[in-house]
Design a protein around this motif. Sequence first.
Motif: not given
Length: 50
Positions: A11-30
Amino acid sequence: MTAGRPVSAEPWWQVEMELHRQRDGRCPVCGTRKRCWPWANANSARIVHG
């Protein structure tokens, strides 16, 4: 279809959650330190869906 996104059976939300999952305390996209809006929207869609 949006260019640059992988075609997936998830589902689209699983993809979005993985893309925007925080890494090192920040969203890698935003780049935000807190949860970003795309992640929050995807999480709410996941909760509503079941």
